[in-house]
Design an enzyme around this catalytic site. Sequence first.
Site, short mmCIF file in Angstrom:
data_model
loop_
_atom_site.label_atom_id
_atom_site.label_comp_id
_atom_site.label_asym_id
_atom_site.label_seq_id
_atom_site.Cartn_x
_atom_site.Cartn_y
_atom_site.Cartn_z
N LYS A 92 0.82 -1.22 0.00
CA LYS A 92 0.00 0.00 0.00
C LYS A 92 0.86 1.27 0.00
O LYS A 92 0.39 2.33 -0.41
CB LYS A 92 -0.96 -0.02 1.17
C1 LIG Z 1 -4.26 -4.66 1.07
C2 LIG Z 1 -3.53 -5.95 1.02
C3 LIG Z 1 -3.93 -7.00 0.17
C4 LIG Z 1 -5.18 -6.91 -0.69
O1 LIG Z 1 -5.05 -6.04 -1.76
P1 LIG Z 1 -6.31 -5.58 -2.62
O2 LIG Z 1 -5.75 -4.67 -3.63
O3 LIG Z 1 -7.21 -4.86 -1.66
O4 LIG Z 1 -6.97 -6.78 -3.18
C5 LIG Z 1 -3.17 -8.15 0.14
N1 LIG Z 1 -2.09 -8.30 0.93
C6 LIG Z 1 -1.68 -7.32 1.76
C7 LIG Z 1 -0.48 -7.56 2.60
C8 LIG Z 1 -2.37 -6.11 1.84
O5 LIG Z 1 -1.94 -5.15 2.68
#
Ligand SMILES: *Cc1c(COP(=O)(O)O)cnc(C)c1O
Length: 473
Positions: A113
Site C-alpha cells: 500500500k
Molecule cells: C491490502 C492488502 C492485500 C489486498 O489487496 P487488494 O488490492 O485490496 O486486493 C493483500 N495483501 C496485503 C499484505 C495487503 O496489505
Amino acid sequence: MKYRSTRGDVKGVSFKDLLLSGYASDGGMLLPESFPQVSTESLRSWAGLTYEQLAYEVISLFITEEDIPADDLKGVLQRAFSTFTVPDVVPLTHLADGLTVVELYHGRSLAFKDLAMSCMGQFYNYFLSKSKQHMNLVVCTSGDTGSSAIEAVRGMSQVDIMVILPRDRCTVIQERQMTTVLDSNVHVYRADGSSDDIDIVVRKLFADTSFVSTNNLGSPSSLNFARILIQLVHFFYTYLKLCPSADKEVELILPTGGGGNVTAGTITRKMGLPVRFVCAVNKNNILSRIMDDGQCELGEVEGTLAPAMDIQFAYNLERVWYLCSGEDGDAIKKIMAQVDNNQVRIPANILNEMKSFVKVYTVSGDEEIKTTISRCWRENQYNICPHTAVGVSYFYQKLSDGTNSSSPSAVLATASPLKFPEAIRASGVPAPTSEKIETVLSAPTRFVDLEKSQDWTEIVKQKMIEATKSYGC
Ligand SMILES: *Cc1c(COP(=O)(O)O)cnc(C)c1O
C-alpha cells in the site's frame, strides 16, 4: 482527463476533486472517462526506464498539464518513491521452480500500500499548499492501510489523519506501527469492536455532508481512484521486467482482498498491456463463488493468517464489472442493489468477459499457507509473508498438477515477511528480524481507546473540528 461514476450519474470530475473527496455522489465509484492506449512500440520503449520514470509516463496519461504541470508531477513522484529503501523500488526475485516474486513492500510501512499511499500524501500536500487549505483524513483499518496512510502524511501541517483500528484484531506489529507514531497530526483510535462497527463510524461521518465540507473530510481508502491509478505503474513495470520485448501474455498472481490490485490490473489490460490475472484469496472471500455461478452470500469473517485479505466482498469489483460490462452504468446499478440485498446474479456477458482474463484460486486454509511458507524457505532460504503465500500456493499447486503455463508469470508479494514473524514461526521457519521492527515494538505509544459505551463518531468529529480550527489560527 475527467472521471465518471460506475453508476452513470456523475461525470466530468477533475483529478483534484477525485483526490480530495474520493466518492461519487451517486453512490458509485469513480473511473476515467476514457482509457489511453499504449502501443507495443511505446511499451518496448519504456522497457529500460526506472520505476520513477515509468511512473511518470503512465500517470501523465491521466494527470495532464492542466491538473499538475509536468515538473511538479515529477517532483511529487520523486518525493514519494524516494521513501523506498531499494533503488529499483520494486525488485523482482527469481526462485527455484521458475517462481518469480515481485517485492512490492519496500516502503515505509513494509506493505504494498505504500506504493500508492506515498504518492497520495504528496498529492495532498501539493494541492493543499497551493490553496492554503487544511484537510482531515479518516481511515478504518484492520490490516496495512492505517500505517501506510500514517507514514504518508505524518508531520504534514495541512493534513490531520484519524485512524480507527479494531482492538485485538490487528497483529501486534501492525498495531504498534500505528500507535508509536507521535506526530501531532496523527490521531489513532483503538475501538472495542469489529471492522464492521468501525465502518459504520466512517459512513456516518461522510453522511453528514455539511460536516464533510466545513472540515474538508477525505479518505485515502482504495475506494479513491487516485490510489488505483498509481497502482497501474507496478503492473507495467512487472510486465516489462518479465517481457521487455512486449510480445507475450504474462500471468500475474495477486493476493486479493478489497480488489484494488485486480482493478488496476484490469485497467492496464484495457490500455493494451498483455496481462491476465489469478486472484488468490483466502476462504473468507466469496469471489470464487461469484465467478462460478454469479452468486454471492455474505456470512461471518473468520480470522486467518492473512489478515489484510480477511474481506468477504472485494468492493472494487464494482469497477471491474463496470469495465467488463462495456461501461454500462445501468447494469451496475442493478447489480449493486442486489449486492445490498445479498442476492447477486451477475449477467452472463459481464461474467464471461471477466472470466476471459481473471481466474480465482482459493487457498484451502492456514495449513496450506504454512506449508507454502515452509516449502519456499526450504527450497530458497527466502521468506514470504502469509498473504504472498496465498499467491505462491497457487503457483505450487499448478506445478504439482503439471498445468503451469509456458508464458511468463509472477506472484505479487504484498507485504514484507518482517511484519509477520508469528505466521512464519508457526510454519516452522526461522522468522526474520530487523532493527526497524524491534524499534516499533519498544517505542512509546499514543492512542485513544474507544469503549463500547461511547459515541465514537462524536469523539472523532470533535477532534476533526479542533484540527480544522487550529489550522485557521
Ligand atoms: C491490502 C492488502 C492485500 C489486498 O489487496 P487488494 O488490492 O485490496 O486486493 C493483500 N495483501 C496485503 C499484505 C495487503 O496489505
